[in-house]
Design an enzyme around this catalytic site. Structure first.
Site, short mmCIF file in Angstrom:
data_model
loop_
_atom_site.label_atom_id
_atom_site.label_comp_id
_atom_site.label_asym_id
_atom_site.label_seq_id
_atom_site.Cartn_x
_atom_site.Cartn_y
_atom_site.Cartn_z
N CYS A 88 10.29 -2.50 -5.16
CA CYS A 88 10.19 -3.62 -4.52
C CYS A 88 8.98 -4.35 -5.23
CB CYS A 88 10.82 -3.72 -3.82
SG CYS A 88 10.59 -6.09 -2.58
N GLY A 99 5.90 3.72 13.95
CA GLY A 99 6.71 2.53 15.36
C GLY A 99 5.91 3.83 16.22
N CYS A 155 10.26 -0.54 -1.38
CA CYS A 155 9.53 -1.07 -1.22
C CYS A 155 8.07 -0.13 -1.17
CB CYS A 155 9.13 -0.65 0.16
SG CYS A 155 7.58 -1.71 0.50
N CYS A 161 10.09 0.69 11.49
CA CYS A 161 11.27 2.05 12.31
C CYS A 161 11.09 3.30 11.97
CB CYS A 161 12.49 1.43 12.65
SG CYS A 161 12.57 0.40 12.98
N SER A 189 -5.79 4.50 4.76
CA SER A 189 -4.98 4.17 3.78
C SER A 189 -5.69 4.22 2.76
CB SER A 189 -4.32 3.61 3.94
OG SER A 189 -4.87 1.95 4.65
N ASN A 195 15.82 1.55 9.74
CA ASN A 195 14.55 1.01 9.43
C ASN A 195 14.91 -0.47 8.95
OD1 ASN A 195 12.29 2.77 6.61
ND2 ASN A 195 12.64 0.93 8.75
N GLY A 196 14.71 -1.65 8.38
CA GLY A 196 14.78 -2.24 7.88
C GLY A 196 15.02 -3.57 8.72
N TYR A 254 0.79 1.31 1.60
CA TYR A 254 0.14 1.73 2.56
C TYR A 254 0.40 2.35 3.16
CZ TYR A 254 -0.79 -1.30 7.23
OH TYR A 254 -1.56 -0.98 8.56
N CYS A 307 6.90 -9.13 -2.72
CA CYS A 307 5.23 -9.89 -1.21
C CYS A 307 4.27 -10.45 -3.09
CB CYS A 307 5.23 -9.07 -0.61
SG CYS A 307 5.13 -7.31 -0.84
S1 SF4 Z 1 8.81 -7.81 -0.05
FE1 SF4 Z 1 6.47 -5.91 -0.16
S2 SF4 Z 1 6.68 -5.34 2.14
FE2 SF4 Z 1 9.34 -6.03 1.69
S3 SF4 Z 1 10.02 -3.86 1.01
FE3 SF4 Z 1 9.51 -5.83 -0.76
S4 SF4 Z 1 7.18 -4.85 -1.35
FE4 SF4 Z 1 7.70 -3.94 0.51
#
Ligand code: SF4
Length: 492
Positions: free
Chosen positions: A468, A59, A266, A33, A313, A133-134, A272, A471
């Site tokens: 973060c 979105g 993130c 979002c 991207s 958003n989130g 991306y 992933c």
């Molecule tokens: S897990 Fe990956 S996609 Fe999710 S917030 Fe963390 S860096 Fe972003």
């Protein structure tokens, strides 16, 4: 004011961020979002319209706007793009100098207007609108507890839990919001609007982006700074982890509902999701992507004739890779911009052909050439294989794939729609096995250290660059499982 009357889609999950994530033929990650808010401008609705339009890439399923002058709420939400949901008449009927707006991407099956935001509620102190958003990781548990004690939910959206927590509190709005936000775990950026106040708040780690701008005396809030540029506003600063900014007639009050934890924006926003003309945490997105390409070239050079990026991207990173290596950058792949949300997806038999409807290889550029193909990530691997094959069919003699992120191994719990871990190709296959799977001559991923250094640029160093990267490294900044015993990491 009411919502658009559109047939509702079939809901197949329990909560809107559940990540049913069958994804589409293009096998990409999906942003959830974008939010945009205005406090103190007579043309709040128009500013929000243009702001939301700038955030459209976050979105495309639905858009909504709630505006007030301090008395009743005027709002409208509909399915579709911002330009489809709002026309001139609709916009001019939304009077007020305060507004919050929302664009939404939904997971497969969840195309219901019921979940379009801002969500609107009436409670004992008046009206309340919520845009976010989130993803709230512990929303199912809070919701279950609330339902057990009598709450009746209007939507399947986990965003609704904050409204119930506020409404059930005996405290005034600001204190009730502080308590409610303090109960939430996850990655989120909230805009809350009442008849006389607005709150902008970020989760304890700043996982999802939220930034503040000024336009004259008005305060603006946006998921990305590109929306400020569009309306002629200046960017002031990011909302800090655990912070809640309260706006009322007296102005802005800097406050917080929780002590900040380690900053963990993130990383995929840089890689991306975000627009190249946005800035985050002091870094411009285009510049950061270009540095990713440069670092990638230093880490894994390959001799070739042309460098090309998968649009849109990866263009910036491809330019960076080309600059660093001296290999010419060329537009070897072209995106068909008109394959949008409403595109009829091909049958299973035609899925292999599907990518050609979105991307084309430029034969005159790649024929007889050794090509370096830059892309931002590999999810299941299916799209990468198709693009490599596109280049080969167009006459490329070699295709070397360079990915400007580490291998994507773990699902996201913070608002990005990802497949399950089992479907993520990097979770079970080695780099060499993935190379074979996608039919590339060589394959390399950007290192985590390289990614951090590219994002940081000239900025001060933070832990992990303030990112973060769960992933990639499975190091989730929050708990991710609230069923039974406490558990960190993936809950799939
Ligand atoms: S897990 Fe990956 S996609 Fe999710 S917030 Fe963390 S860096 Fe972003």
């Amino acid at each position: 004011m009411s919502d658009a009357i559109i047939p509702q889609g079939l809901w197949t999950g329990d909560y809107y961020n559940q990540g049913t994530g069958k994804n589409d033929i293009f096998d990409t990650l999906k942003e959830e979002c974008g939010v945009f808010g205005v406090f103190g401008h007579p043309e709040a609705a128009s500013l929000s319209y243009y702001g939301l339009h700038a955030l459209q890439h976050r979105g495309e399923e639905s858009a909504g706007l709630c505006v007030t002058n301090g008395d009743e709420f005027n709002y409208y939400r509909g399915m579709g793009l911002v330009k489809e949901v709002f026309d001139r008449d609709r916009l001019s009927s939304l009077h007020g100098e305060r507004s919050i707006g929302h664009v939404r991407y939904s997971t497969n099956g969840d195309t219901s207007l019921m979940n379009a935001q801002p969500l609107i509620f009436k409670y004992r102190d008046g009206d309340l609108a919520v845009a976010t958003n989130g993803n709230i990781v512990n929303a199912p548990q809070i919701r279950h507890q609330l339902e057990q004690s009598g709450s009746i939910f209007q939507t399947t959206s986990d965003t609704e839990v904050i409204a119930h927590l506020i409404a059930r509190s005996s405290k005034d709005f600001v204190e009730a919001a502080r308590d409610a936000l303090g109960q939430l775990v996850g990655g989120f950026a909230f805009l809350l609007l009442t008849n006389d106040k607005m709150i902008a708040a970020s989760d304890r780690h700043g996982l999802r982006p939220l930034t503040m701008g000024r336009l004259g005396d008005a305060y603006l809030f946006s998921s990305e700074t590109c929306a400020f540029e569009v309306v002629g506003a200046e960017t002031v600063r990011d909302i800090l982890p655990g912070e809640m900014l309260v706006l009322d007639r007296e102005g802005i009050h800097e406050d917080r509902y929780a002590e900040p934890q380690r900053k963990a924006l993130c990383a995929m926003e840089y890689i991306y999701f975000s627009r190249p003309d946005s800035d985050m945490n002091g870094s411009n997105i285009h510049a950061a992507r270009k540095r990713m390409g440069q670092v990638m070239a230093q880490e894994s050079f390959v001799d070739a004739d042309v460098v090309t990026g998968v649009p849109d991207s990866s263009i910036s990173a491809a330019i960076g890779y080309a600059e660093q290596t001296g290999i010419p950058y060329e537009l070897g792949l072209i995106k068909n911009k008109y394959t949008g949300r409403t595109f009829i997806q091909p049958s299973q038999e035609l899925r292999e052909q599907g990518v050609k409807m979105k991307l084309s290889a430029v034969r005159r550029v790649v024929e007889g050439k050794r090509v370096v193909m830059i892309d931002d990530s590999i999810v299941r691997g299916t799209t990468s294989r198709r693009i490599v094959n596109l280049l080969r069919e167009a006459g490329a003699t070699e295709v070397h794939v360079r990915i400007t992120s580490p291998p994507f191994k773990n699902p996201c719990f913070y608002g990005i729609d990802t497949p399950s871990r089992a479907e993520l190709i990097a979770s079970s296959k080695s780099v060499e096995e993935i190379r074979q799977e996608i039919n590339a001559d060589s394959l390399e991923f950007l290192s985590a250290e390289g990614l951090i250094s590219a994002v940081e640029g000239d900025n001060a160093k933070n832990y992990k660059g303030g990112l973060c990267m769960a992933c990639f490294d499975n190091d989730y900044p929050t708990r991710t499982n609230f069923e039974g015993e406490e558990k960190f990491g993936c809950s799939c």
